[in-house]
Design an enzyme around this catalytic site. Structure first.
Site: not given
Length: 455
Positions: A287, A410
């Site tokens: 991430q 996402c």
């Protein structure tokens, strides 16, 4: 009023009505609602125009960038603000500021397309976009609040722990212009953590290098710089560039295979999340926001509430960000299936779960693995790439009849599409959290808990 641009050639009118304005033509438009993808909706001569670098309610002059006659919509960039929104602010990164770029006669670099918007308004707009995707694609209405990441700075800067740079023809550190192969030199990256900027890579002579990737552990530590040589660059030249980079490990990245050759230091980073250590090799996925791993692991554990002895599948598992805490939660009497498509990332997962005999780590396509998996599952967690999981994987999950599904996403559009498949099978959206893990961009991350229909 802000910097104006020289007037371009006006659009022409054909025998059957107004013709498409040529790329580079300008027009004055009133901006409407936000749209997924970092655009705002306007209309010109009856045609929808997706405009970047604007705000709802503004009157702007735009320069058209895509205007095919047979297209269902056109694209444009705002280049002058005639009536500004009260939420417009000074962009924190000049090379990504559309108005300044237009005054210089060029486009902006990508990666900070919401930088002209007040941070609180960015999150309100993102919530509106997420709600619209749910309504349009999943046919469900849900109020959304976009949360800041843990420890977020008040200005929304200095959060990226990963950054990728190009190199221009003069050997200077550069970045690509939006939707272009053209690059421009850069001298800072305000969205990046200080450790990336402190390397001062823009002071180096990088001739012979095509790309430079930089990664820093989320909690701080020595950066890792990966060099992608241009075709024909000699190992001696690459070694010379590496020697000029101080206070960092350096490796050579094969962009096709993902393999990393060590030049100095180490080829991996150690990350730590909620007391758990992870090893991430080379260009392996992690991430980007320094606070994202903590935010997402906490959301997943609170959401799916794994219990001792349960059987869990972690799909698109990466290096094991979620697999490790899930394995700890279910304990040796439980079982965890980790599925990851990337061979290198799957190898990292094996290292991070070494000694966990109740975890099965499988490298391969998610649909192929689920297609031959016969063991019952209590919980399924999935964190697919931007394209989402798709109908086939959703159908396989539904057929497994877990007590709950945790979905990390996402992309609101692919999530809403997949959610629609679950809802069509009788499942329900029980909980939803949306995180602003990409400030000053249009991107966002979400976690949802989905429940099956009553037995």
């Amino acid at each position: 009023m802000t910097d104006a641009v020289p007037a371009a050639a006006p659009s022409t009118t054909g025998a059957d009505g107004p013709a498409a304005p040529g790329p580079g033509s300008t027009a004055e438009l009133t901006i409407g609602r936000p749209a997924h993808g970092g655009h705002f909706v306007a209309r010109h001569e009856g045609r929808v125009v997706f405009v970047r670098h604007a705000l709802p309610g503004e009157v702007v002059r735009v320069r058209f960038t895509e205007t095919d006659d047979d297209a269902s919509f056109w694209r444009a960039d705002a280049v002058e603000v005639l009536q500004a929104s009260p939420h417009r602010v000074t962009h924190p990164w000049p090379v990504a500021d559309a108005l300044k770029a237009a005054a210089r006669g060029r486009a902006t670099v990508g990666g900070a397309e919401f930088g002209h918007i007040d941070l609180a308004e960015q999150r309100r707009l993102k919530a509106q976009i997420f709600e619209e995707q749910l309504s349009r694609l999943a046919k469900t209405d849900r109020a959304v609040t976009v949360e800041a990441a843990p420890g977020e700075a008040a200005d929304g800067l200095a959060w990226r722990t990963r950054a990728a740079f190009a190199v221009d023809a003069a050997g200077r550190l550069a970045m690509h212009l939006h939707r272009s192969h053209e690059v421009v030199p850069v001298r800072d990256m305000p969205l990046a953590v200080a450790a990336i900027n402190d390397l001062r890579l823009w002071t180096l002579e990088l001739t012979g290098i095509e790309r430079v990737d930089v990664a820093v552990p989320s909690g701080g530590g020595e950066p890792l710089v990966l060099l992608v040589p241009a075709a024909g660059t000699t190992p001696r030249r690459v070694a010379s560039v590496a020697s000029s980079i101080d206070s960092a490990s350096v490796g050579v990245l094969d962009a096709e295979s993902g393999q990393v050759q060590r030049l100095k230091g180490r080829t991996w980073l150690q990350e730590s999340v909620l007391g758990i250590d992870y090893r991430v090799t080379g260009a392996g996925f992690w991430q980007i926001h320094r606070g994202a791993p903590e935010a997402l692991v906490t959301a997943v554990l609170d959401g799916v509430q794994p219990a001792a002895g349960e059987r869990i599948a972690d799909l698109y598992a990466g290096v094991g960000l979620f697999t490790v805490p899930l394995a700890r939660a279910v304990g040796p009497d439980g079982a965890v299936l980790s599925v990851e498509g990337s061979p290198g990332t799957s190898r990292d997962a094996r290292r991070n779960l070494h000694g966990q005999d109740h975890v099965s780590i499988v490298q391969g396509r998610v649909d192929a693995v689920l297609g031959r998996w016969t063991e019952p599952l209590d919980v399924v967690l999935l964190d697919p790439p931007r394209a989402g999981a798709g109908r086939k994987v959703v159908r396989q999950i539904v057929q497994a009849r877990p007590r709950a599904v945790g979905y990390v996403s996402c992309d609101p559009a692919s999530f809403a599409r997949d959610l629609g498949y679950f809802l069509g099978a009788g499942w329900s959206l029980d909980a939803l959290r949306v995180f602003d893990l990409y400030p000053h961009t249009h991107h966002m991350e979400s976690f949802a808990r989905l429940l099956p229909p009553p037995a």
